[in-house]
Design a protein around this motif. Structure first.
Motif, short mmCIF file in Angstrom:
data_model
loop_
_atom_site.label_atom_id
_atom_site.label_comp_id
_atom_site.label_asym_id
_atom_site.label_seq_id
_atom_site.Cartn_x
_atom_site.Cartn_y
_atom_site.Cartn_z
N SER A 1 2.56 10.81 -9.53
CA SER A 1 2.12 10.98 -10.66
C SER A 1 1.10 12.16 -10.62
N LYS A 2 0.63 12.41 -11.88
CA LYS A 2 -0.38 13.32 -12.11
C LYS A 2 -1.83 12.62 -11.92
N ASP A 3 -2.88 13.16 -12.42
CA ASP A 3 -4.15 12.64 -12.26
C ASP A 3 -4.30 11.09 -12.76
N VAL A 4 -5.01 10.51 -12.11
CA VAL A 4 -5.14 8.74 -12.85
C VAL A 4 -6.32 8.60 -13.50
N LEU B 1 0.84 -1.14 -0.02
CA LEU B 1 -0.12 -0.13 0.04
C LEU B 1 0.77 1.27 0.03
N SER B 2 1.94 1.18 0.94
CA SER B 2 2.78 2.30 0.69
C SER B 2 3.65 2.65 -0.57
N LEU B 3 3.86 1.57 -1.08
CA LEU B 3 4.69 1.86 -2.64
C LEU B 3 3.25 2.30 -3.63
N LEU B 4 2.12 1.82 -3.60
CA LEU B 4 1.05 2.37 -4.30
C LEU B 4 0.82 3.88 -3.97
N LEU B 5 0.90 4.09 -2.82
CA LEU B 5 0.57 5.78 -2.65
C LEU B 5 1.52 6.45 -2.82
N GLY B 6 2.65 6.05 -2.89
CA GLY B 6 3.91 6.82 -3.08
C GLY B 6 3.99 7.01 -4.72
N ALA B 7 3.71 5.92 -5.50
CA ALA B 7 3.87 6.14 -6.79
C ALA B 7 2.32 7.01 -7.34
N CYS B 8 1.51 6.90 -6.53
CA CYS B 8 0.34 7.86 -6.72
C CYS B 8 0.79 9.31 -6.71
N ALA B 9 1.52 9.48 -5.47
CA ALA B 9 1.88 10.75 -5.02
C ALA B 9 2.63 11.56 -6.20
N MET C 1 -11.18 10.80 -15.05
CA MET C 1 -9.65 11.17 -14.22
C MET C 1 -10.46 11.52 -12.82
N ALA C 2 -9.33 11.43 -12.06
CA ALA C 2 -9.59 12.02 -10.87
C ALA C 2 -7.96 12.29 -10.12
N PRO C 3 -8.06 13.09 -9.16
CA PRO C 3 -6.83 13.49 -8.62
C PRO C 3 -6.08 12.31 -7.85
N ARG C 4 -4.73 12.54 -7.80
CA ARG C 4 -4.00 11.48 -7.00
C ARG C 4 -4.56 11.25 -5.47
N SER D 1 -5.63 3.16 -13.03
CA SER D 1 -4.55 2.99 -13.73
C SER D 1 -3.83 4.17 -13.97
N TYR D 2 -2.64 4.28 -14.00
CA TYR D 2 -1.79 5.46 -14.16
C TYR D 2 -1.38 5.87 -15.40
N ASP D 3 -1.41 4.82 -16.30
CA ASP D 3 -1.27 5.05 -17.93
C ASP D 3 -2.51 4.87 -19.04
N GLY D 4 -3.36 4.30 -18.35
CA GLY D 4 -4.77 4.02 -19.13
C GLY D 4 -4.63 2.59 -20.10
N TYR D 5 -3.53 1.78 -19.56
CA TYR D 5 -3.18 0.68 -20.47
C TYR D 5 -3.41 -0.50 -19.34
N GLN D 6 -2.73 -0.46 -18.26
CA GLN D 6 -2.71 -1.43 -17.13
C GLN D 6 -3.69 -1.03 -16.04
N TRP D 7 -4.47 -2.00 -15.64
CA TRP D 7 -5.57 -1.74 -14.71
C TRP D 7 -5.49 -2.44 -13.44
N GLN D 8 -5.95 -1.81 -12.36
CA GLN D 8 -5.69 -2.78 -11.08
C GLN D 8 -7.33 -2.66 -10.47
N ASP D 9 -7.70 -3.52 -9.92
CA ASP D 9 -8.99 -3.72 -9.36
C ASP D 9 -8.93 -3.21 -7.82
N LEU D 10 -9.53 -2.32 -7.49
CA LEU D 10 -9.53 -1.96 -5.92
C LEU D 10 -10.24 -3.05 -5.08
#
Length: 320
Positions: free
Chosen positions: A20-23, A10-18, A292-295, A42-51
């Motif tokens: 980046s730009k909007d997701v 979770l920390s890595l995901l939150l760090g990556a999100c912080a 789109m949503a803010p990080r 998704s951060y790039d519109g190609y690779q998706w993760q399920d919450l």
């Protein structure tokens, strides 16, 4: 040990999100559609993760289901959600709003077709905010038997596209016919490209076609040009369109007979390149909308998902 690994992840995901730009977020549901709203990111519109969490359980409509969830974010930051609340018999759709996608308003049933008493259904409402007109546009597919030219479909499966508009989700304009291409059509999304350039991406629901086509218009409510040739194979539906930073678009669609998601890339909605092998969509994902949503919103969603029980997965489904 497992708790520690989850915390690190979770920390890595939150760090990556912080960093980046909007997701990108992708609304989702799983069959049989009784659980409620899911979200992919998704951060790039190609690779998706399920919450992997249910964020809103459906409570309106006789069937109390949620299919085809669609979200638009307004200029004030509020997220507005609409969804299909029943297969047949409903003359409206579900609605709720949220500031953070975790805490939601009371759900409401928005009746849009009671003025047509023989209406069979209201399917796949799709919402977007139209900046030039400063209003929300909601489109959907309905069948009114014996109203339109009939193909080989039954009269209770001969759909056309309708729309309403609203500025405040209290008053809604009377429903109007949006598009009659001369055949049954469902699963439509309007893509604004510029103030006088809109694209309609729509499923031709006639037999044996059941594929996806496009049309063009100078406004979100038409008049639309005749539809194009299909850019997908048969047995495809549920198109979702996202804009890439390089002025290209990705069109996700459900190739339901093959049990996979296909993806086309385009710069002009006239020529299309299949990029399905460059994308990844979680199993069980069904018809939704990309927005789109803010990080900080994703950060909140990740924390909420980590604190909630994991959602179950089902992959069965029904198609029209």
């Amino acid at each position: 040990m497992k708790t520690g690994l989850l915390s690190v992840g979770l920390s890595l995901l939150l760090g990556a999100c912080a960093a980046s730009k909007d997701v990108y977020l992708f609304t989702s549901f799983h069959e049989p559609a009784n659980e409620g709203l899911r979200l992919l990111y998704s951060y790039d519109g190609y690779q998706w993760q399920d919450l992997n969490r249910i964020f809103l359980t459906p409570q309106v409509g006789p069937s109390k289901i949620m299919r085809d969830p669609s979200i638009a974010r307004g200029p004030d930051g509020t997220y507005h959600l609409v969804w299909t609340s029943g297969w047949k018999g409903d003359k409206g759709f579900g609605y709720a709003s949220s500031k953070d996608l975790v805490h939601w308003s009371a759900q409401r049933f928005i009746d849009v077709m009671s003025h047509e008493p023989t209406t069979v259904n209201v399917w796949a409402p799709e919402i977007f905010y139209d900046a030039p007109s400063k209003q929300y546009v909601i489109i959907w597919a309905s069948t009114i038997p014996l109203r339109f030219e009939k193909g080989i479909e039954a009269e209770d499966n001969n759909h056309r596209l309708y729309y309403t508009t609203t500025q405040d989700f209290q008053a809604f304009a009377p429903a109007k016919l949006l598009f009659d291409p001369g055949f049954s059509s469902i699963d439509a999304v309007v893509v604004p490209r510029s103030p006088k350039n809109y694209v309609l991406v729509v499923k031709d629901n006639t037999r044996p076609n059941r594929n996806i086509k496009v049309a063009f218009a100078p406004s979100p409510t038409g008049p639309f040009s005749p539809v194009s040739a299909p850019f997908t194979g048969n047995f495809t539906e549920g198109p979702s369109v996202l804009a890439l930073p390089n002025k290209e678009w990705l069109i996700y669609y459900d190739a339901y007979q093959e049990k996979r998601y296909g993806v086309m890339k385009t710069a002009d909605f006239k020529t299309f390149t299949d990029v399905s092998n460059q994308t990844s969509v979680p199993q069980g994902h069904k018809h939704g909308t990309v927005f789109m949503a803010p990080r900080k919103t994703l950060k909140h969603l990740l924390r909420s998902a980590s604190a909630a029980p994991a959602a179950t997965t089902s992959t069965s489904g029904t198609h029209e």
